[in-house]
Design an enzyme around this catalytic site. Structure first.
Site, PDB file in Angstrom:
ATOM      1  N   HIS A  50      -0.518  -6.075   5.616  1.00 46.41           N
ATOM      2  CA  HIS A  50       0.366  -6.813   6.528  1.00 46.41           C
ATOM      3  C   HIS A  50      -0.383  -7.367   7.753  1.00 46.41           C
ATOM      4  CE1 HIS A  50       0.709  -3.049   8.843  1.00 46.41           C
ATOM      5  NE2 HIS A  50       1.166  -3.778   9.838  1.00 46.41           N
TER       6      HIS A  50
ATOM      7  N   LYS B 102       0.832  -1.203   0.000  1.00 44.53           N
ATOM      8  CA  LYS B 102       0.000   0.000   0.000  1.00 44.53           C
ATOM      9  C   LYS B 102       0.870   1.259   0.000  1.00 44.53           C
ATOM     10  CE  LYS B 102      -1.593   1.619   4.191  1.00 44.53           C
ATOM     11  NZ  LYS B 102      -0.802   1.984   5.371  1.00 44.53           N
TER      12      LYS B 102
ATOM     13  N   HIS C 272      -6.581  -2.473   6.824  1.00 47.26           N
ATOM     14  CA  HIS C 272      -6.454  -3.366   7.973  1.00 47.26           C
ATOM     15  C   HIS C 272      -7.785  -3.611   8.700  1.00 47.26           C
ATOM     16  CE1 HIS C 272      -2.432  -2.450   6.979  1.00 47.26           C
ATOM     17  NE2 HIS C 272      -2.294  -1.364   7.717  1.00 47.26           N
TER      18      HIS C 272
HETATM   19  C1  BG6 Z   1       0.417   0.907   8.474  1.00 46.94           C
HETATM   20  C2  BG6 Z   1      -0.013   2.346   8.583  1.00 46.94           C
HETATM   21  O1  BG6 Z   1      -0.241   0.287   7.397  1.00 46.94           O
HETATM   22  O2  BG6 Z   1       0.098   0.222   9.670  1.00 46.94           O
HETATM   23  C3  BG6 Z   1       0.638   2.994   9.794  1.00 46.94           C
HETATM   24  O3  BG6 Z   1       0.368   3.031   7.404  1.00 46.94           O
HETATM   25  C4  BG6 Z   1       0.404   2.210  11.046  1.00 46.94           C
HETATM   26  O4  BG6 Z   1       0.171   4.329   9.962  1.00 46.94           O
HETATM   27  C5  BG6 Z   1       0.756   0.738  10.820  1.00 46.94           C
HETATM   28  O5  BG6 Z   1       1.200   2.744  12.086  1.00 46.94           O
HETATM   29  C6  BG6 Z   1       0.329  -0.100  11.994  1.00 46.94           C
HETATM   30  O6  BG6 Z   1       0.850  -1.380  11.862  1.00 46.94           O
HETATM   31  P1  BG6 Z   1       1.098  -2.301  13.144  1.00 46.94           P
HETATM   32  O7  BG6 Z   1       1.535  -3.613  12.562  1.00 46.94           O
HETATM   33  O8  BG6 Z   1       2.150  -1.623  13.951  1.00 46.94           O
HETATM   34  O9  BG6 Z   1      -0.203  -2.372  13.851  1.00 46.94           O
END
Ligand code: BG6
Length: 485
Positions: free
Chosen positions: A178, A148, A240
């Site tokens: 992810h 993304k 997400h």
């Molecule tokens: C990313 C966002 O996709 O996910 C970020 O762009 C965010 O802003 C991150 O901090 C959060 O990922 P995780 O794995 O730390 O929850």
């Protein structure tokens, strides 16, 4: 969705675009090195990094070593020298077509196949795909992973998807979210579909509402330009949070494979009802404190005023048979009091309490699925308070608590990208997002943004270290619901 099905192959070459970027430094290189240390990366695999900055192989290896030392725990770095030896580097300006021939020469002829990981600015997607095609790097034994942001709305995501589709069939396109690489997210499927007891209750007859929270303590970090153009809705909800929602709400897939799982997720994404204005709250943080540490406001970090939301709460509805009348409350934000991602499934109360006449009150059961940082599954159950009940029957809600790290003390905790990179290399698509899912996600998000623009809705302010604007609390409370904290 119809696909031409390509023959399976395992890649022996990996080409990383954006190789000197933040994602590569923090996640991709550490994940690959960790896989290598455990013997999970085929000895044949060679990794070529590319980016606009000028480096030779040795400089890139140095960059990689420093990244590993910073972001991969020492005990997972065994064999780091061997890993670094797999790396080479080619400078490339993706807007200059002629550079791609040198890149193709550097990659060489893969024996089995090539996997490409594209993590670049959206504006570079199209020229990059053209360059790959022109230089012979988009053949039948090549698959492509896309990080993304894949566009900023439905229209721009279609442009990117069309450009990629001109060079690669859908079964060789791996769109990354992810969160799907996280073990606890995959565990949602196990919890729902490898146990008998939840599924019969998993519907509007027995569930009152669902809450999904993704709270972060970090602020803008070093991503000023990206984040201010994006905002919480596009940065976190579009991808997400909607993936989490789809996994919680989908029908049981026929089997655990890419087509069956994604077919069910997309049905949910398409069933999302258009949200009305009073069902969303946006916020932007102001200076405050988190964990006793003073932090600046968003506008101070940015150096100017902005209308970008750093917090959003939404009351979502899924218009299908299973979920009619069950709100899904979503909220995410930066600079909240703690980092936590969790899903709360609130069951309804028992239809009739036999203890009522004895002065006891039942509390409806609640399932809390902790995704991160605590990986816990907690089911609240009613139990009798021990005693002789002289003053009435004593009931209390007590937790049945499973801490995943205790239940599985042996297996290694992994970075989400370890799983995703390995699946990309081996061609396993189940944990990647299909085009129709992304487009359904954007369609719902675009309608929310259009509503905000139509109403000239500006984010409310909230103090860093709080749970967002008070209107977000009211959004749930006017339905008699309290956010789980
Ligand atoms: C990313 C966002 O996709 O996910 C970020 O762009 C965010 O802003 C991150 O901090 C959060 O990922 P995780 O794995 O730390 O929850």
């Amino acid at each position: 969705m119809t696909n031409s099905i390509s023959a399976p192959f395992t890649s022996d070459r990996l080409l990383l675009f954006g190789a000197t970027g933040d994602l590569s430094r923090r996640m991709l290189l550490p994940s690959l090195c960790a896989l290598d240390a455990e013997g999970l990366l085929d000895p044949k695999i060679e990794i070529v990094g590319t980016a606009r900055s000028d480096h030779d192989d040795a400089e890139f290896r140095n960059f990689a070593r420093e990244s590993l030392e910073q972001f991969l725990p020492a005990e997972r770095r065994g064999g780091m020298a061997r890993f670094l030896n797999r790396l080479s580097y080619q400078t490339l300006d993706a807007n200059q077509m002629e550079g791609f021939n040198a890149l193709a020469a550097k990659v060489g002829e893969p024996k089995d196949g090539l996997s490409i990981f594209l993590s670049t600015a959206p504006s570079l997607f199209e020229p990059t795909i053209r360059g790959l095609q022109a230089s012979g790097l988009a053949g039948d034994n090549v698959r492509i992973g896309l990080e993304k942001p894949l566009g900023v709305d439905l229209a721009s995501s279609k442009v990117i998807n069309d450009a990629v589709a001109r060079a690669f069939p859908e079964d060789r396109i791996f769109r990354i979210d992810h969160y799907l690489g996280k073990e606890t997210v995959q565990n949602l499927l196990a919890l729902r579909f490898a146990n008998l007891m939840f599924e019969p209750l998993w519907n509007a007859a027995h569930i009152d509402h669902v809450q999904i929270t993704v709270a972060e303590t970090v602020g803008l970090e070093s991503r000023v330009a990206y984040y201010d153009d994006s905002g919480a809705l596009r940065d976190m909800v579009q991808n997400h949070m909607l993936q989490l929602l789809a996994l919680v709400a989908m029908e049981p897939p026929v089997s655990y494979d890419a087509t069956s799982v994604r077919d069910e997720k997309v049905k949910i994404l398409r069933s999302l009802r258009k949200v009305s204005t009073n069902e969303t709250v946006t916020g932007q943080y102001r200076a405050g404190a988190i964990g006793g540490q003073a932090v600046p406001g968003y506008d101070d970090e940015l150096g100017r005023d902005s209308n970008t939301e750093t917090f959003v709460a939404i009351k979502a509805h899924i218009d299908n048979w299973r979920w009619q009348g069950v709100p899904f409350y979503l909220r995410t934000g930066k600079r909240l009091p703690k980092r936590t991602t969790e899903i709360v499934v609130q069951f309804r109360d028992v239809p009739h309490s036999i203890f009522h006449g004895r002065g006891a009150r039942t509390v409806p059961n609640r399932l809390v699925i902790g995704i991160q940082p605590s990986e816990n599954i907690t089911l609240s159950l009613m139990a009798k308070v021990p005693g002789l009940d002289r003053n009435g029957f004593g009931l209390r809600s007590i937790p049945l608590d499973i801490a995943m790290p205790d239940a599985f003390a042996g297996p290694q905790r992994r970075i989400a990208y370890e799983r995703l990179l390995l699946d990309l290399i081996e061609g396993e698509q189940t944990l990647f997002v299909r085009r129709d899912e992304v487009e359904a996600q954007w369609e719902w998000i675009d309608a929310i943004r259009a509503e905000w623009e139509g109403q000239a809705q500006e984010p409310r302010t909230y103090t860093a270290g709080s749970w967002g604007p008070s209107a977000a609390i009211a959004l749930a409370e006017r339905d008699g619901v309290t956010w789980h904290e």
